[in-house]
Design a protein around this motif. Structure first.
Motif, mmCIF file in Angstrom:
data_model
loop_
_atom_site.group_PDB
_atom_site.id
_atom_site.type_symbol
_atom_site.label_atom_id
_atom_site.label_comp_id
_atom_site.label_asym_id
_atom_site.label_seq_id
_atom_site.Cartn_x
_atom_site.Cartn_y
_atom_site.Cartn_z
ATOM 1 N N ASP A 204 0.828 -1.206 0.000
ATOM 2 C CA ASP A 204 0.000 0.000 0.000
ATOM 3 C C ASP A 204 0.863 1.257 0.000
ATOM 4 O OD1 ASP A 204 -2.205 -1.630 0.071
ATOM 5 O OD2 ASP A 204 -2.768 -1.164 2.140
ATOM 6 N N LEU A 205 1.948 1.232 0.766
ATOM 7 C CA LEU A 205 2.842 2.394 0.795
ATOM 8 C C LEU A 205 3.538 2.590 -0.545
ATOM 9 C CD1 LEU A 205 4.406 1.946 4.340
ATOM 10 C CD2 LEU A 205 3.035 3.899 3.583
ATOM 11 N N GLU A 209 4.132 5.843 -2.986
ATOM 12 C CA GLU A 209 5.467 6.412 -2.846
ATOM 13 C C GLU A 209 6.408 6.065 -3.989
ATOM 14 O OE1 GLU A 209 5.719 6.445 2.064
ATOM 15 O OE2 GLU A 209 6.780 4.890 0.926
ATOM 16 N N PRO A 231 -2.559 3.280 4.252
ATOM 17 C CA PRO A 231 -2.304 4.721 4.286
ATOM 18 C C PRO A 231 -3.588 5.549 4.218
ATOM 19 C CG PRO A 231 -0.758 3.650 2.817
ATOM 20 C CD PRO A 231 -1.793 2.616 3.182
ATOM 21 N N GLY A 235 -3.138 6.610 7.671
ATOM 22 C CA GLY A 235 -2.094 7.561 7.330
ATOM 23 C C GLY A 235 -0.754 6.899 7.062
ATOM 24 N N VAL A 236 0.140 7.617 6.404
ATOM 25 C CA VAL A 236 1.429 7.081 5.993
ATOM 26 C C VAL A 236 2.316 6.781 7.198
ATOM 27 C CG1 VAL A 236 3.586 7.631 4.793
ATOM 28 C CG2 VAL A 236 1.382 8.119 3.707
ATOM 29 N N GLU A 237 2.428 7.717 8.130
ATOM 30 C CA GLU A 237 3.323 7.512 9.269
ATOM 31 C C GLU A 237 2.851 6.364 10.155
ATOM 32 O OE1 GLU A 237 6.287 8.723 9.707
ATOM 33 O OE2 GLU A 237 5.995 9.728 7.785
ATOM 34 N N SER A 239 1.183 3.840 9.136
ATOM 35 C CA SER A 239 1.447 2.620 8.363
ATOM 36 C C SER A 239 2.900 2.198 8.515
ATOM 37 C CB SER A 239 1.107 2.833 6.886
ATOM 38 O OG SER A 239 -0.278 3.103 6.708
ATOM 39 N N ARG A 240 3.810 3.156 8.497
ATOM 40 C CA ARG A 240 5.220 2.833 8.700
ATOM 41 C C ARG A 240 5.467 2.292 10.116
ATOM 42 N NH1 ARG A 240 7.263 8.399 5.856
ATOM 43 N NH2 ARG A 240 7.215 7.686 3.689
#
Length: 276
Positions: A204-205, A209, A231, A235-237, A239-240
């Motif tokens: 997904d990221l 990206e 994400p 959200g992206v962060e 997800s990380r």
């Protein structure tokens, strides 16, 4: 896999060409690598893992052929090449996917393993690829696309079926070939569950990206099709951060396995860090 396809004497040429296109034009080969890594960690001989490794990759290949069809993801690019339906026609692609699935179970049926082991392997792969696994997850994905946002628990369940089930089956197939003990199988299941979810979070990221040339498939498709993704939901962060948490789960799970789990740990690392 090439040998299995070469053995299909008398197959209609267009069908065989489409099957070869789906299987032999590259890919990460993550699922067969998991079969070998889990099986050898538990003491199996590599020769006893060949059929299962090929079978799980054939099922994966069939699923990609069907996923790329206009009725589903409608994608024109896979592994940097035209998708099977673009290169060989939609009807031939459908039949090729069906034939690859059948070939997978044929390989397991003919594997040089004890009868009980072969039956258990076929049952595992059938469950992972059917309504309780990959196909069921695809159905949930279709229902979630373009609808109201789903919960995080529902998204994780969707991907535990759609993506995770076949990855978990790959690990289980290796353990079955080795006749691993119950505690090791349970630890491998924990590893595989975290790996499957990590694979999807990273996927997904990458969709937002990375770029099409790097991925070998069309970037940005999830956003364009309003797909339910990690994400988009958290959200992206976040997800990380979820990826980092899953990496710890995988590491902890492998500590409960007997044997050399170095290859499994390396595959887990690749899933977390991959760029395509």
């Amino acid at each position: 896999m090439a040998g299995a396809l070469d053995s299909l004497d008398g197959t209609e040429p267009r069908l065989l060409a489409a099957m070869r296109h789906a299987v032999l034009l590259g890919g990460k080969r993550m699922r067969p690598q998991l079969v070998y890594a889990s099986g050898t960690a538990c003491g199996a001989r590599e020769d006893d893992l060949d059929a299962a490794a090929a079978a799980v990759e054939l099922v994966h290949a069939y699923s990609l052929v069907h996923d790329d069809l206009p009725a589903l993801d409608d994608d024109a690019l896979r592994r940097g090449q035209p998708t099977v339906h673009v290169a060989h026609g939609e009807a031939t692609a459908i039949v090729a996917g069906d034939a690859l699935q059948a070939l997978a179970f044929s390989l397991l049926a003919d594997a040089p393993l004890p009868d009980a082991c072969r039956v258990a392997m076929m049952a595992e792969l059938a469950s992972a690829s059917g309504a309780a696994g990959m196909c069921g997850g695809q159905a949930f994905d279709l229902a979630a696309t373009g609808s109201e946002p789903i919960t995080l628990a529902a998204l994780e369940r969707l991907h535990a079926m759609k993506t995770g089930a076949l990855l978990r089956a790959a690990v289980r197939l290796g353990a079955l070939a080795a006749d691993a003990d119950p505690s090791t199988r349970a630890a491998l299941d924990r590893f595989a569950g975290a790996l499957g979810l990590a694979f999807q979070v990273r996927d997904d990221l990458l969709d937002i990206e990375s770029d099409t040339a790097t991925l070998g498939k069309t970037a940005g498709k999830d956003v364009a099709q309003d797909k339910a993704t990690f994400p988009a939901l958290i959200g992206v962060e976040a997800s990380r951060a979820r990826l980092r948490e899953l990496a710890r789960v995988m590491q902890d799970a492998l500590e409960g396995c007997r044997g050399d789990t170095t290859a499994l740990a390396e595959l887990g690392r690749r899933v977390i860090e991959r760029n395509h």
